[in-house]
Write a protein that holds these residues in place. Structure first.
Motif, PDB file in Angstrom:
ATOM      1  N   LEU A   1       0.840  -1.208   0.000  1.00  0.00           N
ATOM      2  CA  LEU A   1       0.000   0.000   0.000  1.00  0.00           C
ATOM      3  C   LEU A   1       0.876   1.259   0.000  1.00  0.00           C
ATOM      4  O   LEU A   1       0.642   2.207  -0.754  1.00  0.00           O
ATOM      5  CB  LEU A   1      -0.923  -0.011   1.229  1.00  0.00           C
ATOM      6  N   THR A   2       1.906   1.245   0.846  1.00  0.00           N
ATOM      7  CA  THR A   2       2.764   2.428   0.969  1.00  0.00           C
ATOM      8  C   THR A   2       3.555   2.650  -0.318  1.00  0.00           C
ATOM      9  O   THR A   2       3.670   3.784  -0.798  1.00  0.00           O
ATOM     10  CB  THR A   2       3.725   2.259   2.167  1.00  0.00           C
ATOM     11  N   MET A   3       4.068   1.555  -0.897  1.00  0.00           N
ATOM     12  CA  MET A   3       4.867   1.687  -2.114  1.00  0.00           C
ATOM     13  C   MET A   3       4.002   2.190  -3.270  1.00  0.00           C
ATOM     14  O   MET A   3       4.331   3.179  -3.929  1.00  0.00           O
ATOM     15  CB  MET A   3       5.499   0.330  -2.440  1.00  0.00           C
TER      16      MET A   3
ATOM     17  N   THR B   1       0.964   8.730  -7.279  1.00  0.00           N
ATOM     18  CA  THR B   1       0.442  10.024  -6.838  1.00  0.00           C
ATOM     19  C   THR B   1       1.491  11.128  -6.982  1.00  0.00           C
ATOM     20  O   THR B   1       1.214  12.193  -7.523  1.00  0.00           O
ATOM     21  CB  THR B   1       0.050   9.909  -5.364  1.00  0.00           C
ATOM     22  N   THR B   2       2.714  10.822  -6.517  1.00  0.00           N
ATOM     23  CA  THR B   2       3.756  11.856  -6.547  1.00  0.00           C
ATOM     24  C   THR B   2       4.177  12.122  -7.994  1.00  0.00           C
ATOM     25  O   THR B   2       4.415  13.268  -8.375  1.00  0.00           O
ATOM     26  CB  THR B   2       4.958  11.412  -5.692  1.00  0.00           C
ATOM     27  N   THR B   3       4.239  11.025  -8.793  1.00  0.00           N
ATOM     28  CA  THR B   3       4.553  11.192 -10.222  1.00  0.00           C
ATOM     29  C   THR B   3       3.504  12.114 -10.856  1.00  0.00           C
ATOM     30  O   THR B   3       3.837  13.028 -11.619  1.00  0.00           O
ATOM     31  CB  THR B   3       4.502   9.812 -10.933  1.00  0.00           C
TER      32      THR B   3
ATOM     33  N   LEU C   1      -1.513  23.326  -6.701  1.00  0.00           N
ATOM     34  CA  LEU C   1      -1.469  22.316  -7.776  1.00  0.00           C
ATOM     35  C   LEU C   1      -2.143  21.028  -7.300  1.00  0.00           C
ATOM     36  O   LEU C   1      -2.814  20.348  -8.073  1.00  0.00           O
ATOM     37  CB  LEU C   1      -0.017  22.062  -8.214  1.00  0.00           C
ATOM     38  N   LEU C   2      -1.983  20.703  -6.009  1.00  0.00           N
ATOM     39  CA  LEU C   2      -2.675  19.529  -5.444  1.00  0.00           C
ATOM     40  C   LEU C   2      -4.192  19.715  -5.526  1.00  0.00           C
ATOM     41  O   LEU C   2      -4.938  18.778  -5.790  1.00  0.00           O
ATOM     42  CB  LEU C   2      -2.273  19.329  -3.978  1.00  0.00           C
ATOM     43  N   ARG C   3      -4.649  20.943  -5.286  1.00  0.00           N
ATOM     44  CA  ARG C   3      -6.085  21.212  -5.350  1.00  0.00           C
ATOM     45  C   ARG C   3      -6.574  21.210  -6.791  1.00  0.00           C
ATOM     46  O   ARG C   3      -7.549  20.533  -7.133  1.00  0.00           O
ATOM     47  CB  ARG C   3      -6.401  22.587  -4.719  1.00  0.00           C
TER      48      ARG C   3
ATOM     49  N   PRO D   1      -3.917  14.687  -7.795  1.00  0.00           N
ATOM     50  CA  PRO D   1      -3.309  13.467  -8.333  1.00  0.00           C
ATOM     51  C   PRO D   1      -4.167  12.231  -8.063  1.00  0.00           C
ATOM     52  O   PRO D   1      -4.191  11.305  -8.850  1.00  0.00           O
ATOM     53  CB  PRO D   1      -1.974  13.372  -7.588  1.00  0.00           C
ATOM     54  N   SER D   2      -4.863  12.211  -6.940  1.00  0.00           N
ATOM     55  CA  SER D   2      -5.759  11.118  -6.601  1.00  0.00           C
ATOM     56  C   SER D   2      -7.164  11.691  -6.724  1.00  0.00           C
ATOM     57  O   SER D   2      -7.598  12.460  -5.882  1.00  0.00           O
ATOM     58  CB  SER D   2      -5.467  10.747  -5.146  1.00  0.00           C
ATOM     59  N   GLN D   3      -7.882  11.339  -7.799  1.00  0.00           N
ATOM     60  CA  GLN D   3      -9.155  12.014  -8.074  1.00  0.00           C
ATOM     61  C   GLN D   3     -10.313  11.516  -7.215  1.00  0.00           C
ATOM     62  O   GLN D   3     -11.244  12.243  -6.946  1.00  0.00           O
ATOM     63  CB  GLN D   3      -9.501  11.862  -9.557  1.00  0.00           C
ATOM     64  N   HIS D   4     -10.247  10.253  -6.823  1.00  0.00           N
ATOM     65  CA  HIS D   4     -11.396   9.713  -6.080  1.00  0.00           C
ATOM     66  C   HIS D   4     -10.979   8.583  -5.163  1.00  0.00           C
ATOM     67  O   HIS D   4      -9.886   8.011  -5.294  1.00  0.00           O
ATOM     68  CB  HIS D   4     -12.471   9.195  -7.047  1.00  0.00           C
ATOM     69  N   THR D   5     -11.850   8.276  -4.220  1.00  0.00           N
ATOM     70  CA  THR D   5     -11.645   7.111  -3.375  1.00  0.00           C
ATOM     71  C   THR D   5     -13.026   6.496  -3.111  1.00  0.00           C
ATOM     72  O   THR D   5     -14.038   7.075  -3.502  1.00  0.00           O
ATOM     73  CB  THR D   5     -10.911   7.473  -2.073  1.00  0.00           C
ATOM     74  N   ALA D   6     -13.065   5.332  -2.479  1.00  0.00           N
ATOM     75  CA  ALA D   6     -14.362   4.667  -2.295  1.00  0.00           C
ATOM     76  C   ALA D   6     -14.455   4.054  -0.905  1.00  0.00           C
ATOM     77  O   ALA D   6     -13.443   3.743  -0.275  1.00  0.00           O
ATOM     78  CB  ALA D   6     -14.541   3.593  -3.360  1.00  0.00           C
TER      79      ALA D   6
ATOM     80  N   ALA E   1      -6.893  16.775  -1.276  1.00  0.00           N
ATOM     81  CA  ALA E   1      -6.042  15.941  -2.146  1.00  0.00           C
ATOM     82  C   ALA E   1      -5.410  14.773  -1.394  1.00  0.00           C
ATOM     83  O   ALA E   1      -5.087  13.745  -1.995  1.00  0.00           O
ATOM     84  CB  ALA E   1      -4.967  16.801  -2.798  1.00  0.00           C
ATOM     85  N   PHE E   2      -5.218  14.919  -0.091  1.00  0.00           N
ATOM     86  CA  PHE E   2      -4.624  13.830   0.699  1.00  0.00           C
ATOM     87  C   PHE E   2      -5.691  13.080   1.516  1.00  0.00           C
ATOM     88  O   PHE E   2      -5.358  12.363   2.463  1.00  0.00           O
ATOM     89  CB  PHE E   2      -3.559  14.375   1.655  1.00  0.00           C
ATOM     90  N   GLY E   3      -6.948  13.226   1.141  1.00  0.00           N
ATOM     91  CA  GLY E   3      -8.015  12.557   1.889  1.00  0.00           C
ATOM     92  C   GLY E   3      -8.301  13.295   3.185  1.00  0.00           C
ATOM     93  O   GLY E   3      -7.985  14.488   3.330  1.00  0.00           O
ATOM     94  N   TRP E   4      -8.873  12.571   4.143  1.00  0.00           N
ATOM     95  CA  TRP E   4      -9.278  13.221   5.395  1.00  0.00           C
ATOM     96  C   TRP E   4      -9.448  12.177   6.495  1.00  0.00           C
ATOM     97  O   TRP E   4      -9.450  10.973   6.238  1.00  0.00           O
ATOM     98  CB  TRP E   4     -10.586  14.005   5.206  1.00  0.00           C
TER      99      TRP E   4
ATOM    100  N   ALA F   1      -9.451   9.504   9.509  1.00  0.00           N
ATOM    101  CA  ALA F   1      -8.622   8.382   9.956  1.00  0.00           C
ATOM    102  C   ALA F   1      -7.638   7.907   8.887  1.00  0.00           C
ATOM    103  O   ALA F   1      -6.537   7.483   9.205  1.00  0.00           O
ATOM    104  CB  ALA F   1      -9.518   7.220  10.373  1.00  0.00           C
ATOM    105  N   HIS F   2      -8.038   7.974   7.616  1.00  0.00           N
ATOM    106  CA  HIS F   2      -7.168   7.459   6.554  1.00  0.00           C
ATOM    107  C   HIS F   2      -6.426   8.564   5.813  1.00  0.00           C
ATOM    108  O   HIS F   2      -5.968   8.353   4.693  1.00  0.00           O
ATOM    109  CB  HIS F   2      -7.967   6.573   5.601  1.00  0.00           C
ATOM    110  N   PHE F   3      -6.309   9.734   6.448  1.00  0.00           N
ATOM    111  CA  PHE F   3      -5.540  10.832   5.833  1.00  0.00           C
ATOM    112  C   PHE F   3      -4.168  10.301   5.421  1.00  0.00           C
ATOM    113  O   PHE F   3      -3.542   9.502   6.120  1.00  0.00           O
ATOM    114  CB  PHE F   3      -5.381  11.982   6.835  1.00  0.00           C
ATOM    115  N   CYS F   4      -3.698  10.749   4.266  1.00  0.00           N
ATOM    116  CA  CYS F   4      -2.469  10.198   3.665  1.00  0.00           C
ATOM    117  C   CYS F   4      -1.299  10.160   4.648  1.00  0.00           C
ATOM    118  O   CYS F   4      -0.876  11.176   5.191  1.00  0.00           O
ATOM    119  CB  CYS F   4      -2.088  11.028   2.451  1.00  0.00           C
ATOM    120  N   PHE F   5      -0.771   8.984   4.778  1.00  0.00           N
ATOM    121  CA  PHE F   5       0.348   8.704   5.657  1.00  0.00           C
ATOM    122  C   PHE F   5       1.633   9.369   5.135  1.00  0.00           C
ATOM    123  O   PHE F   5       2.527   9.716   5.894  1.00  0.00           O
ATOM    124  CB  PHE F   5       0.437   7.174   5.676  1.00  0.00           C
ATOM    125  N   GLY F   6       1.710   9.563   3.795  1.00  0.00           N
ATOM    126  CA  GLY F   6       2.936  10.120   3.192  1.00  0.00           C
ATOM    127  C   GLY F   6       2.807  11.580   2.804  1.00  0.00           C
ATOM    128  O   GLY F   6       3.638  12.080   2.041  1.00  0.00           O
TER     129      GLY F   6
END
Ligand code: HEM
Length: 238
Positions: free
Chosen positions: A78-80, A86-88, A122-124, A128-133, A184-187, A189-194
């Motif tokens: 998941l981390t890799m 996303t960063t690319t 630019l993140l807004r 880079p990550s348009q959606h989640t579920a 852009a980094f979610g919100w 409990a699962h806010f982006c770890f990186g």
């Protein structure tokens, strides 16, 4: 290269609503290869003292409880994958966005101290990550829409980040935008770890691109019929 190939295969499937079943076997074989690769790395970390992330996950304990090998392998994948595409996309889409907004690019060149704010914008603007579920664990209501237990809900952060109720003039790129509370980094409990690492990577990349290249402009690409983008290296390009 191996890690990049695996994460590209993953992203191709995950980032596409209309999954192409013919390519599913590629995802499954990448998953199998990644699992083997990380399982070996986790076993090595278990017997090799050090301060890397895998070692920390192997020896870490919370209330006397530690992660199983499968849990560590899953989190490593998941981390890799979460950190690659996303960063690319932040750097690639961000650069394209700057080229498409020459006024903002000039503004950034004139004031490189603006880079941290520019990365947030630019993140807004091109998330880079348009959606989640998520899958509802119980019956609930979101605003006025009922959601039944077991139903999938897709949150489109790319759309939320252009919400006129949150961002004045949301379709305008404003590299100095203030109060930029994007998703852009979610919100929660699962806010982006990186997120911290991604922000630093973006800031370093755009600072260096501005320093090394004088100008970027579209140039015709006759062979493909499309366009390529040419960047002129500055004198101090090194
Ligand atoms: C511009 C770069 C990045 C963006 C836009 C991004 C975006 C996101 C988003 C939207 C989520 C939440 C997903 C959800 O709630 O369903 C997330 C979670 C996550 N990200 Fe990132 N990410 C980036 C970089 C990174 C990096 C560099 C790493 C690792 C080094 C990373 C690792 C993770 C992990 C492990 C999670 C899951 C966190 C959890 O479930 O608790 N991300 N990221």
């Amino acid at each position: 290269m191996l890690l990049k190939r695996w994460s590209e295969t993953f992203a191709e499937m995950l980032g596409n609503f209309q999954h192409n079943p013919e390519r599913a076997h590629l995802l499954l074989s990448s998953l199998e290869e990644m699992t083997g690769y990380f399982r070996e790395a986790v076993r090595r970390a278990a017997v090799t003292p050090g301060d890397g992330l895998l070692r920390a996950l192997v020896i870490g304990k919370v209330d006397g409880d530690s992660l199983t090998e499968d849990e560590i392998v899953t989190n490593a994948i998941l981390t890799m994958v979460g950190g690659q595409e996303t960063t690319t996309n932040l750097i690639g889409n961000g650069l394209l966005t700057l080229i498409r907004h020459p006024g903002e690019l000039t503004r950034l060149r004139a004031d490189p101290a603006l880079v941290p704010q520019a990365v947030e914008e630019l993140l807004r603007y091109e998330s880079p990550s348009q959606h989640t579920a998520r899958v509802a664990t119980e019956d609930t209501t979101i605003r006025d829409t009922p959601v039944r237990r077991g139903q999938a809900v897709i949150a489109v952060m790319g759309a939320a980040n252009r919400d006129p109720g949150q961002f004045p003039d949301p379709d305008r790129l404003d590299l100095a935008r203030s109060s930029n509370r994007h998703l852009a980094f979610g919100w929660a409990a699962h806010f982006c770890f990186g997120a911290g690492l991604a922000r630093v990577e973006g800031q370093v990349a755009f600072t260096e691109l501005l320093r090394r290249f004088l100008a970027c402009a579209p140039s015709p690409a006759p062979s493909s019929g499309g366009r390529t983008w040419a960047c002129a290296a500055s004198a101090n390009c090194g």
